[in-house]
Motif scaffolding. Structure first.
Motif, PDB file in Angstrom:
ATOM      1  N   ASP A 196      60.014  79.669   4.702  1.00 59.39           N
ATOM      2  CA  ASP A 196      59.252  78.677   5.466  1.00 59.39           C
ATOM      3  C   ASP A 196      59.899  77.294   5.294  1.00 59.39           C
ATOM      4  O   ASP A 196      60.118  76.577   6.273  1.00 59.39           O
ATOM      5  N   HIS A 200      61.605  74.924   8.080  1.00 60.92           N
ATOM      6  CA  HIS A 200      61.235  73.514   8.298  1.00 60.92           C
ATOM      7  C   HIS A 200      62.481  72.643   8.371  1.00 60.92           C
ATOM      8  O   HIS A 200      62.634  71.813   9.257  1.00 60.92           O
ATOM      9  N   HIS A 265      58.509  77.833  14.749  1.00 60.38           N
ATOM     10  CA  HIS A 265      57.103  77.820  14.338  1.00 60.38           C
ATOM     11  C   HIS A 265      56.186  78.134  15.525  1.00 60.38           C
ATOM     12  O   HIS A 265      55.216  78.880  15.373  1.00 60.38           O
ATOM     13  N   HIS A 279      53.550  83.861   7.209  1.00 54.41           N
ATOM     14  CA  HIS A 279      54.106  82.740   7.968  1.00 54.41           C
ATOM     15  C   HIS A 279      55.628  82.644   7.766  1.00 54.41           C
ATOM     16  O   HIS A 279      56.390  82.485   8.722  1.00 54.41           O
ATOM     17  N   ASN A 283      58.729  83.238  10.572  1.00 61.67           N
ATOM     18  CA  ASN A 283      59.781  82.248  10.832  1.00 61.67           C
ATOM     19  C   ASN A 283      61.165  82.836  10.582  1.00 61.67           C
ATOM     20  O   ASN A 283      62.099  82.587  11.334  1.00 61.67           O
TER      21      ASN A 283
HETATM   22 FE   LIG Z   1      55.753  76.347   8.114  1.00 60.89          FE
END
Ligand SMILES: [Fe+2]
Length: 386
Positions: A196, A200, A265, A279, A283
């Motif tokens: 994650d 980002h 996302h 999550h 991704n």
């Molecule tokens: Fe995230």
């Protein structure tokens, strides 16, 4: 010419043992807080006790709300708000992974603003500032400790949808970031949350909204994560590695706080809310394919991304170097044990089409993405993971 705004109202206290400073930091703001956390791990690991002890020693009264589930729902936020209001809490401590921190942010907002919370989905919609928030992350990935975002699952809608509150006043006032809290995270959570963070950093770096300061932070984050995420699987209790990954996650959080995220996302949310993927896993599946789609839009940027991922590119053209970034990401995800596809049959053709249509409505993520996709492009990217 440099021309940017970088907004961060969070005091960052980073380091081993930072959790012990909670009471002193809270006492500078208020004398009664509610601790918002998940159902088991903060208590089981002794972190909750540390926070309570530290607050008690500093003369801060604590109230407890330990009901936050993974991918928190609006109902949980409403229940937490009820407790905080009834007890007259003046601030909120969010202790846990992204779910606990995001629920804490939403509770902070709903304590000072009229219900329903759904009216605050979107950007800066609430009329009153939230209660002050102190964030203590126990995973290394979401970066939520330094962002103005709370991602919640709207269970009032069928199918369930992830929706985002972006509100300047829910930026944590303080973040106590302690790598010791991440020492005993299980390998799958370490990997998923680490991916994650990687997502980002890559999304922010390649976003239309990136600028020099963000690019520097994102590159540093990408380099640290690509180097250290594979190593931590072999040395999960190495505090130096844990610290480095938590720092990289913080950097990536600082980046998305400024730029937001892009297609990865946006397309990943329904894979979590409807298909049950974590999550980070969602991704990870999409990241290389979205990068491949975006390559054309900014070959130089992707060439630099390849370098940040540790690739040698000096003998290559810019385009070839850009392609290396996608290869490097795929290789890294392979090393981390992330499968390249969804389990067979998990996403039906009609679901793929519906997810793609929903994505096309997400104007903000589309605008942030360096290459503007059409419906067919989105469907093609989803097809890659079938
Ligand atoms: Fe995230």
């Amino acid at each position: 010419m440099l021309d940017f705004i970088f907004y961060l109202p969070t005091r960052i206290i980073f380091g081993s043992g930072a959790i012990e400073k909670t009471g002193k930091e809270v006492a500078e703001l208020v004398h009664k807080v509610i601790i918002v956390t998940g159902r088991t791990s903060a208590r089981k690991m002794g972190f909750l006790q540390k926070v309570e002890n530290s607050c008690a020693a500093a003369g801060v009264t604590t109230v407890l709300f330990e009901e936050v589930e993974p991918n928190p729902s609006l109902k949980t936020v409403e229940r937490g708000t009820e407790v905080a209001k009834k007890e007259n809490c003046q601030a909120i401590i969010g202790l846990g992974g992204g779910s606990a921190l995001d629920a804490a942010k939403a509770i902070a907002l709903l304590c000072t603003n009229p219900p329903p919370l759904t009216q605050y989905f979107g950007k800066n919609k609430a009329p009153h500032p939230a209660l002050p928030l102190i964030a203590i992350p126990t995973t290394a990935g979401t970066g939520s400790e330094v962002t103005p975002y709370a991602v919640l699952t709207n269970t009032e809608k069928e199918p369930h949808q992830k929706q985002i509150i972006a509100e300047d006043s829910i930026f944590p006032r303080k973040a106590l970031i302690d790598p010791e809290l991440t020492l005993s995270l299980p390998p799958d959570i370490t990997t998923d949350t680490g991916i994650d963070a990687l997502s980002h950093a890559v999304e922010s770096y390649t976003s239309n909204r990136a600028f020099t300061l963000v690019e520097g932070l994102a590159k540093e984050s990408i380099t640290l994560l690509s180097k250290n995420l594979p190593s931590i699987r072999k040395n999960p209790e190495n505090l130096q590695l844990r610290s480095s990954i938590l720092y990289a996650s913080l950097l990536a959080g600082l980046c998305i706080a400024q730029t937001g995220t892009i297609l990865v996302h946006g397309m990943g949310y329904p894979l979590t809310s409807e298909l049950g993927l974590t999550h980070g896993r969602a991704n990870g599946l999409l990241l290389p394919w979205v990068c491949q789609f975006n390559l054309k839009s900014a070959p130089k940027k992707f060439a630099q991304l390849a370098q940040a991922l540790g690739e040698r590119t000096e003998h290559l053209t810019i385009e070839q170097a850009g392609e290396k970034s996608v290869e490097a990401l795929s290789r890294l995800l392979d090393k981390l044990g992330i499968p390249k596809r969804l389990s067979p049959g998990l996403m039906k053709e009609e679901t793929l089409k519906r997810f793609s249509q929903e994505m096309m409505k997400n104007q903000r993520k589309l605008a942030n993405n360096p290459r503007l996709p059409n419906l067919q492009d989105i469907m093609n990217i989803y097809q890659k993971i079938l």
